[in-house]
Structures are given as structure tokens and as C-alpha cells.
Design an enzyme around this catalytic site. Structure first.
Site, short mmCIF file in Angstrom:
data_model
loop_
_atom_site.label_atom_id
_atom_site.label_comp_id
_atom_site.label_asym_id
_atom_site.label_seq_id
_atom_site.Cartn_x
_atom_site.Cartn_y
_atom_site.Cartn_z
N ARG A 36 0.67 -1.20 -0.05
CA ARG A 36 -0.03 -0.01 -0.01
C ARG A 36 0.77 1.21 0.00
NH1 ARG A 36 -5.41 -1.63 3.76
NH2 ARG A 36 -6.39 -2.53 1.91
N LYS A 197 -17.04 -17.15 6.25
CA LYS A 197 -18.31 -16.99 7.02
C LYS A 197 -19.42 -16.43 6.14
CE LYS A 197 -17.01 -15.95 11.60
NZ LYS A 197 -16.85 -14.94 12.68
N GLY A 356 -8.01 -8.75 0.49
CA GLY A 356 -6.78 -9.00 1.29
C GLY A 356 -6.51 -10.91 1.15
N GLY A 379 -12.88 -4.62 1.37
CA GLY A 379 -14.41 -4.20 1.51
C GLY A 379 -14.78 -3.45 0.29
C1 3PG Z 1 -8.72 -1.67 4.96
O1 3PG Z 1 -7.71 -2.14 5.48
O2 3PG Z 1 -9.48 -2.66 4.52
C2 3PG Z 1 -9.15 -0.14 4.92
O3 3PG Z 1 -8.19 0.41 5.29
C3 3PG Z 1 -10.38 0.02 5.54
O4 3PG Z 1 -10.26 -0.31 6.96
P1 3PG Z 1 -11.36 -0.45 7.82
O5 3PG Z 1 -12.08 -1.57 7.52
O6 3PG Z 1 -10.79 -0.31 9.24
O7 3PG Z 1 -12.22 0.84 7.54
#
Ligand code: 3PG
Ligand code: MG
Length: 398
Positions: A36, A197, A356, A379
Site C-alpha cells: 500500500r 463466513k 486481502g 471491503g
Molecule cells: C482496509 O484495510 O480494508 C481499509 O483501510 C479500511 O479499513 P477499515 O475496515 O478499518 O475501515
């Protein structure tokens, strides 16, 4: 997609507030995966080349509005200094005098990292007062954090309303690639959704069945679907409380003509260990024994998934098919990943993956660079896939 691009910004001699995603893995107080950080370099360089001062805004972990020393971004500054090949200063707050005087001291083209925005509770509340305080530090706003764009926070959304706002290079690349591959996808479209899940991906599954021609469900979440269909899953990870949700998803899939592909066979063991004795259970005519746990899809499933990929023009993948971190339970994930990569390389498949764990699994299979596109986001990628508007992106629309 039409959003404001960095190349259209007038940044010469100005101070750019750049939101990046430096929520990076850390080990013993040092950055352990700098993906990142590297992703942010093109934007930083584009701005410093114009003589702009760059003040980097980022969150780290979830300190819930408090100063948590272990969640300081301080260790990121030296790591970024190394990658950038130029000094990166650090200010121990993202607003106020500390930030203001540190930015003032920067030379033209200088770079500074500001402390974790989430040390302020008002960040996650998207409080306009915090956005205003941050905005006072600069002349323009650049959002390069696609992977945090699903959050409507002061530094990802509110700030964009107060200053001229642009998408950074990484953000731009993600949006362009996702739009090109999936904006009007070539059909048939197949999705692979795996992971532990069902409960964390209900909305995703519900939305996807309306968009896909085939949905492969793998990983431990498949166990919940198998259980919902009345199969024995032994001692496997299984969210029995979500059996009805699983049934509703299956019914919705049937209604919208989305074919669901569940594991036909499973690799089971009594313990999760590389040297544990394993057995393949044919789920069509065998039960998983009470002490057994499902850790991967079996060979019949791999053949079926690969055949379904061959019949598709576009693949969207999120979530591993088995416990790939513990071989031999990586077999299905690796085999399907390599098959998808070969199809993509021969121009027969548009293959896009994100998340991830998924990226880690594709790296493990050594094919991450052979797919059409791999998103750095977790996400945010999922929400984009679901067709949801991402607040951080909406705020950059032209
Ligand atoms: C992540 O690492 O997925 C993003 O930086 C968002 O982080 P968060 O889920 O804590 O908002
Ligand atoms: Mg996360």
C-alpha cells in the site's frame, strides 16, 4: 466513469492533502508489507514534481477516536522515506498547530505524513468540523485510497466537499480497471466467493446472484449451504444459524437464473495441520464423519469449477476455496487460480480478483500478475462488486 483526475489539478506550488490507505500490516513496530505504500508513490511523485507540498492523511487500524500509541503511523514515515528516496516528515496530529507548523516548514516538493486520522472520534462520524480543520491545512484534496472509499469519513468524504478534489493515480487505476472489466461485463459472468463466513457476505451473495450467470461458493461458507441442504458437515466450521439465509440465497439464485455451484466433494481431516491424515468425501453419496472437518474442495469440485470457468467470459473472485494457508488444503485454490490465470493469459477470460485474503491466496498460487486485474481493496472491492455507491468515489465525481 467520470471523476476528477489528478492530471487536471493545478497543484504547482500548492499544498495537497492526499488521503492514502496506509492501513498496512505491521510486525514488531515495523511495516511488514509495503504494497500500500508503493501504491501511493505515483501520486506523491506526480505532485512533488510540480513543486507541491504533500501532506499525507491516513488511518491505521481502529483506535476508536482515542490516541492509541500502538496505532501510531509514526513507523510508516521511515518506511516511506526509503521507498520514495526522499525524506518524509511526520506530525503527531492530523490537525492543529503541530500539523500546521510542520507543513509550513516543508520545502517546495516536500512530503509529510500526518498522524492517524482515527485518533479523532470525529473522523469516523464524518464531522464537518474536523473536515474543515483539515481543509485549512491545504489548497487541494487528492483521494488515493480506493480501499477506504467505502467509508464516509471526514478524510475520505467530508474533505472532498471543502476543497478542489481529485482522484489520485492508484484510485484512478482501480476505478478504470474495474469499470473496463466489470462495468458492462462480457457474458457469461462467473463469480467465485469463498472465505470463512456466510454472515459477513450475505449482502454480497444476495446482490451477486442477480448479476451473475454462475456463482461458485467455496471455503467454509459453503459448509453452511451444504448444511442448509441437509448434508452432514461433521465438525466443520458451519454457521447453522444462517441455514435459512443460505436457503433464501439459493432460492433467489434460482429465481434470477444464476446457477449455484457448491462443492461436489471435500478434503477432510480431523485437525488443521499439514501432516494430518486426509480423506476425500464425495458429498453426493458419502457423509462427512462427526469428527471430520472440511478444509478444501476435492478433485471433482476442481474439475467442475474449471469447466464452469471455461464456459464463462468474465470471472470475479473474492475469497479462497479452502484453508490455503495450510497445505495441502491449498490445492483447490491453487488449481483453480492457475486455471483462471491460463485462461486470462490466452485472452479467453477477463479475470478480476480482490480482497486481502484473496490476493494472498493468488500470490501463494504465483499467478496474481497473470489475471486481468487484482484490486488492492477488500471491503471497498466487495461493495463496488455489489453495485453500491462508494462515498469516497462519489465525492470525486465530476
Ligand atoms: C482496509 O484495510 O480494508 C481499509 O483501510 C479500511 O479499513 P477499515 O475496515 O478499518 O475501515
Ligand atoms: Mg480491513
Amino acid at each position: 466513469m467520470s471523476f476528477r483526475r489528478l492530471e487536471t489539478a493545478d497543484a504547482t506550488g500548492k499544498t495537497a492533502l492526499v488521503r492514502v490507505d496506509f492501513n498496512v500490516p505491521m510486525h514488531n513496530g515495523a511495516v511488514s508489507d509495503d504494497t500500500r505504500l508503493r501504491a501511493a508513490l505515483p501520486t506523491i511523485r506526480a505532485l512533488t514534481a510540480k513543486g507541491a507540498k504533500v501532506a499525507l492523511l491516513a488511518h491505521f487500524d481502529r483506535p476508536k477516536g482515542k490516541r492509541v500509541p500502538e496505532m501510531s503511523l509514526a513507523p510508516v514515515a521511515p518506511a516511506l522515506t526509503k521507498l520514495l528516496g526522499a525524506p518524509v516528515a511526520f506530525a503527531d496530529d492530523c490537525v492543529g498547530d503541530a500539523a500546521k507548523s510542520a507543513i509550513a516548514k516543508l520545502p517546495a516538493g516536500g512530503v509529510i505524513l500526518l498522524e492517524n486520522t482515527r485518533f479523532h472520534a470525529s473522523e469516523e462520524k464524518n464531522d464537518p468540523a474536523l473536515a474543515k480543520e483539515i481543509a485549512a491545512l491545504g489548497d487541494l484534496y487528492v483521494n488515493d485510497a480506493f480501499s477506504a472509499a467505502h467509508r464516509a469519513h471526514a478524510s475520505t468524504e467530508g474533505l472532498a466537499k471543502l476543497l478542489p478534489a481529485y482522484a489520485g493515480k492508484q484510485m484512478e487505476q482501480e476505478l478504470d480497471a474495474l469499470e473496463a472489466a466489470l462495468g458492462a461485463p462480457k457474458r457469461p459472468v462467473i463469480g467465485i466467493v469463498g472465505g470463512a463466513k456466510v454472515s459477513t457476505k450475505i449482502e454480497l451473495l444476495q446482490n451477486l446472484v442477480g448479476k451473475l450467470d454462475t456463482l461458485v461458493i467455496g471455503g467454509a461458507m459453503a459448509n453452511t449451504f451444504l448444511y442448509a441442504q441437509g448434508r452432514e458437515v461433521g465438525d466443520s466450521l458451519c454457521e447453522k444459524d444462517f441455514a435459512d439465509t443460505a436457503k433464501a440465497i439459493l432460492a433467489a439464485a434460482e429465481k434470477s437464473g444464476c446457477k449455484i455451484l457448491l462443492p461436489l466433494d471435500a478434503v477432510v481431516a480431523e485437525t488443521l495441520a499439514s501432516d494430518a491424515p486426509t480423506t476425500v468425501r464425495d458429498l453426493g453419496n458419502e457423509n462427512v464423519a462427526p469428527a471430520e472437518k472440511i478444509f478444501d474442495c476435492g478433485p471433482k469440485s476442481i474439475t467442475a469449477i474449471n469447466a464452469a470457468i471455461d464456459a464463462s467470459a468474465t470471472l470475479i473472485w473474492n475469497g479462497p476455496l479452502g484453508v490455503f494457508e495450510t497445505p495441502p488444503f491449498d490445492a483447490a485454490t491453487v488449481a483453480v487460480a492457475q486455471h483462471a490465470a491460463a485462461r486470462a493469459q490466452s485472452g479467453k477470460l477477463i479475470a478480476v480478483a480482490g480482497g486481502g485474503d484473496t490476493v494472498a491466496a493468488l500470490n501463494h498460487a504465483r499467478i496474481a500478475d497473470k489475471l486481468t486485474f487484482v484490486s488492492t481493496a477488500g471491503g471497498a472491492f466487495l461493495e463496488w462488486m455489489e453495485g453500491k455507491a462508494l462515498p469516497g468515489v462519489e465525492a470525486l465525481k465530476a
